[in-house]
Design a protein around this motif. Structure first.
Motif, PDB file in Angstrom:
ATOM      1  N   ASN A  44      13.719  -2.554  -2.291  1.00 18.15           N
ATOM      2  CA  ASN A  44      12.270  -2.340  -2.252  1.00 18.15           C
ATOM      3  C   ASN A  44      11.607  -2.672  -3.582  1.00 18.15           C
ATOM      4  N   ALA A  45      12.371  -2.677  -4.667  1.00 18.08           N
ATOM      5  CA  ALA A  45      11.826  -3.172  -5.933  1.00 18.08           C
ATOM      6  C   ALA A  45      11.500  -4.654  -5.801  1.00 18.08           C
ATOM      7  N   LEU A  46      12.389  -5.406  -5.128  1.00 17.65           N
ATOM      8  CA  LEU A  46      12.116  -6.828  -4.897  1.00 17.65           C
ATOM      9  C   LEU A  46      10.873  -7.007  -4.033  1.00 17.65           C
ATOM     10  N   GLU A  47      10.777  -6.215  -2.966  1.00 22.07           N
ATOM     11  CA  GLU A  47       9.618  -6.319  -2.080  1.00 22.07           C
ATOM     12  C   GLU A  47       8.336  -5.955  -2.815  1.00 22.07           C
ATOM     13  N   GLU A  48       8.401  -4.955  -3.678  1.00 19.10           N
ATOM     14  CA  GLU A  48       7.210  -4.560  -4.424  1.00 19.10           C
ATOM     15  C   GLU A  48       6.826  -5.592  -5.475  1.00 19.10           C
ATOM     16  N   VAL A  49       7.805  -6.229  -6.091  1.00 14.07           N
ATOM     17  CA  VAL A  49       7.497  -7.299  -7.043  1.00 14.07           C
ATOM     18  C   VAL A  49       6.737  -8.416  -6.335  1.00 14.07           C
ATOM     19  N   LEU A  50       7.159  -8.746  -5.115  1.00 16.97           N
ATOM     20  CA  LEU A  50       6.520  -9.825  -4.370  1.00 16.97           C
ATOM     21  C   LEU A  50       5.112  -9.437  -3.905  1.00 16.97           C
ATOM     22  N   PHE A  51       4.991  -8.276  -3.268  1.00 14.43           N
ATOM     23  CA  PHE A  51       3.702  -7.895  -2.686  1.00 14.43           C
ATOM     24  C   PHE A  51       2.754  -7.265  -3.707  1.00 14.43           C
ATOM     25  N   ARG A  52       3.259  -6.356  -4.506  1.00 18.45           N
ATOM     26  CA  ARG A  52       2.393  -5.644  -5.439  1.00 18.45           C
ATOM     27  C   ARG A  52       2.375  -6.286  -6.822  1.00 18.45           C
ATOM     28  N   GLY A  53       3.451  -6.994  -7.176  1.00 17.27           N
ATOM     29  CA  GLY A  53       3.467  -7.675  -8.457  1.00 17.27           C
ATOM     30  C   GLY A  53       2.781  -9.022  -8.394  1.00 17.27           C
ATOM     31  N   PHE A  54       3.356  -9.941  -7.591  1.00 17.90           N
ATOM     32  CA  PHE A  54       2.825 -11.298  -7.517  1.00 17.90           C
ATOM     33  C   PHE A  54       1.523 -11.364  -6.721  1.00 17.90           C
ATOM     34  N   LEU A  55       1.563 -10.921  -5.442  1.00 16.21           N
ATOM     35  CA  LEU A  55       0.388 -11.075  -4.583  1.00 16.21           C
ATOM     36  C   LEU A  55      -0.790 -10.248  -5.073  1.00 16.21           C
ATOM     37  N   GLN A  56      -0.585  -8.964  -5.274  1.00 14.45           N
ATOM     38  CA  GLN A  56      -1.704  -8.115  -5.697  1.00 14.45           C
ATOM     39  C   GLN A  56      -2.174  -8.492  -7.097  1.00 14.45           C
ATOM     40  N   GLY A  57      -1.224  -8.832  -7.961  1.00 11.59           N
ATOM     41  CA  GLY A  57      -1.606  -9.252  -9.310  1.00 11.59           C
ATOM     42  C   GLY A  57      -2.445 -10.521  -9.297  1.00 11.59           C
ATOM     43  N   TYR A  58      -2.071 -11.472  -8.425  1.00 17.96           N
ATOM     44  CA  TYR A  58      -2.846 -12.711  -8.303  1.00 17.96           C
ATOM     45  C   TYR A  58      -4.232 -12.429  -7.738  1.00 17.96           C
ATOM     46  N   LEU A  59      -4.286 -11.606  -6.698  1.00 19.59           N
ATOM     47  CA  LEU A  59      -5.573 -11.306  -6.072  1.00 19.59           C
ATOM     48  C   LEU A  59      -6.520 -10.583  -7.023  1.00 19.59           C
ATOM     49  N   GLU A  60      -5.965  -9.776  -7.918  1.00 20.31           N
ATOM     50  CA  GLU A  60      -6.816  -9.071  -8.886  1.00 20.31           C
ATOM     51  C   GLU A  60      -7.533 -10.038  -9.828  1.00 20.31           C
ATOM     52  N   GLN A  61      -7.003 -11.250  -9.950  1.00 22.39           N
ATOM     53  CA  GLN A  61      -7.680 -12.251 -10.777  1.00 22.39           C
ATOM     54  C   GLN A  61      -8.842 -12.906 -10.046  1.00 22.39           C
ATOM     55  N   GLN A  62      -8.856 -12.742  -8.711  1.00 24.62           N
ATOM     56  CA  GLN A  62      -9.882 -13.390  -7.905  1.00 24.62           C
ATOM     57  C   GLN A  62     -10.904 -12.385  -7.341  1.00 24.62           C
ATOM     58  N   LEU A  63     -10.473 -11.122  -7.163  1.00 21.04           N
ATOM     59  CA  LEU A  63     -11.270 -10.122  -6.458  1.00 21.04           C
ATOM     60  C   LEU A  63     -11.306  -8.821  -7.251  1.00 21.04           C
ATOM     61  N   THR A  64     -12.037  -7.838  -6.720  1.00 25.02           N
ATOM     62  CA  THR A  64     -11.999  -6.511  -7.331  1.00 25.02           C
ATOM     63  C   THR A  64     -10.610  -5.899  -7.125  1.00 25.02           C
ATOM     64  N   PRO A  65     -10.147  -5.049  -8.027  1.00 23.15           N
ATOM     65  CA  PRO A  65      -8.818  -4.450  -7.882  1.00 23.15           C
ATOM     66  C   PRO A  65      -8.628  -3.716  -6.555  1.00 23.15           C
ATOM     67  N   LEU A  66      -9.664  -3.005  -6.083  1.00 12.04           N
ATOM     68  CA  LEU A  66      -9.531  -2.269  -4.830  1.00 12.04           C
ATOM     69  C   LEU A  66      -9.350  -3.222  -3.651  1.00 12.04           C
ATOM     70  N   ARG A  67     -10.137  -4.283  -3.606  1.00 10.69           N
ATOM     71  CA  ARG A  67     -10.015  -5.238  -2.504  1.00 10.69           C
ATOM     72  C   ARG A  67      -8.654  -5.937  -2.556  1.00 10.69           C
ATOM     73  N   ALA A  68      -8.181  -6.225  -3.745  1.00 12.46           N
ATOM     74  CA  ALA A  68      -6.854  -6.824  -3.893  1.00 12.46           C
ATOM     75  C   ALA A  68      -5.779  -5.897  -3.345  1.00 12.46           C
ATOM     76  N   ALA A  69      -5.934  -4.596  -3.620  1.00 12.96           N
ATOM     77  CA  ALA A  69      -4.965  -3.613  -3.120  1.00 12.96           C
ATOM     78  C   ALA A  69      -5.007  -3.539  -1.600  1.00 12.96           C
ATOM     79  N   LEU A  70      -6.199  -3.537  -1.028  1.00 16.38           N
ATOM     80  CA  LEU A  70      -6.324  -3.464   0.433  1.00 16.38           C
ATOM     81  C   LEU A  70      -5.703  -4.692   1.102  1.00 16.38           C
ATOM     82  N   ILE A  71      -5.944  -5.865   0.533  1.00 12.26           N
ATOM     83  CA  ILE A  71      -5.347  -7.077   1.091  1.00 12.26           C
ATOM     84  C   ILE A  71      -3.832  -7.024   0.974  1.00 12.26           C
ATOM     85  N   SER A  72      -3.330  -6.557  -0.157  1.00 13.45           N
ATOM     86  CA  SER A  72      -1.888  -6.437  -0.356  1.00 13.45           C
ATOM     87  C   SER A  72      -1.266  -5.522   0.701  1.00 13.45           C
TER      88      SER A  72
END
Length: 245
Positions: free
Chosen positions: A155-183
């Protein structure tokens, strides 16, 4: 246990290898500037690795969202350890994605504590509802250490992918809350094939993964990926039992 476990692991590796080779070539051919595409490739490869475990009997889902994992603790420990090695490999081959990962935000001890508490809030009610009694399950305590390695390593691997890479990338494009919801929603959506085709268990799996995904995404928003891993791993550990064929 070890000999049998090696047979199981070799069978699993040979089963997923052709697909992973294709994903690897696709990832290598994709320019580094296409960050979103490279993240989606990694997510798809992970879904293959996870969902292929079901037909091979490495884990079984029930309609009550109880997860039964292989009773071979060696297999679980190796899979969890390999997941950690994959995280280290990603740090080496994809440094531009690795920079998106925010392991801790604020006090890491507080974050880990919060992650464990949220994981218990998800897992304990289900464990009580399902009536999981460790003392009634043959070999549970021998199996548990391997399950701990898998629960937190994989689950550390899964979290790196979804919460590390995906959510981290989305936070550069959107508000942090919206990035979290999309993640969180993306996490549940990536379980759709497992829920609707591989297992045909349907909406209970999707509902659970939506709740879990949103919880992990919000924990990541406040405390970082390490805390989200604690949430995810704890929730899975609490509802997991050894699979007896």
């Amino acid at each position: 246990m070890i000999t049998q476990g090696l047979v199981i692991l070799i069978n699993y590796a040979s089963h997923v290898a052709p697909g992973l080779v294709l994903f690897g070539v696709w990832f290598a051919l994709t320019p580094r500037a296409l960050t979103a595409m490279r993240i989606l490739i990694l997510l798809a490869a992970f879904v293959l690795m996870r969902d292929a475990m079901t037909p091979l009997g490495l884990w079984v889902l029930s309609r009550e969202v109880q997860v039964a994992f292989s009773a071979n603790a060696f297999v679980l420990a190796v899979l969890g350890g390999l997941s950690v090695l994959l995280i280290m490999l990603l740090a080496r081959i994809a440094p531009q994605l690795w920079r998106l990962v925010r392991w801790t935000i604020g006090n890491p001890v507080v974050g880990l504590g919060a992650g464990l508490v949220v994981g218990c809030l998800i897992g304990v009610p289900l464990r009580v509802y399902q009536g999981i009694e460790a003392s009634d399950i043959h070999g549970y305590w021998v199996w548990l250490p391997g399950m701990v390695v898998l629960a937190y390593g994989a689950n550390a691997l899964e979290e790196v992918l979804f919460r590390g890479f995906l959510q981290g990338y989305l936070e550069q494009q959107l508000t942090p809350l919206r990035a979290a919801l999309i993640s969180g929603v993306a996490f549940a959506a990536c379980h759709a094939f497992l829920a609707l085709s591989v297992t045909q268990l349907g909406w209970p799996v999707l509902l659970f993964t939506l709740i879990e995904g949103l919880a992990c995404a919000l924990v990541r928003l406040r405390y970082g990926v390490l805390a989200a891993t604690a949430t995810h791993g704890t929730a899975i550990l609490l509802i997991a039992v050894p699979y007896m064929a």
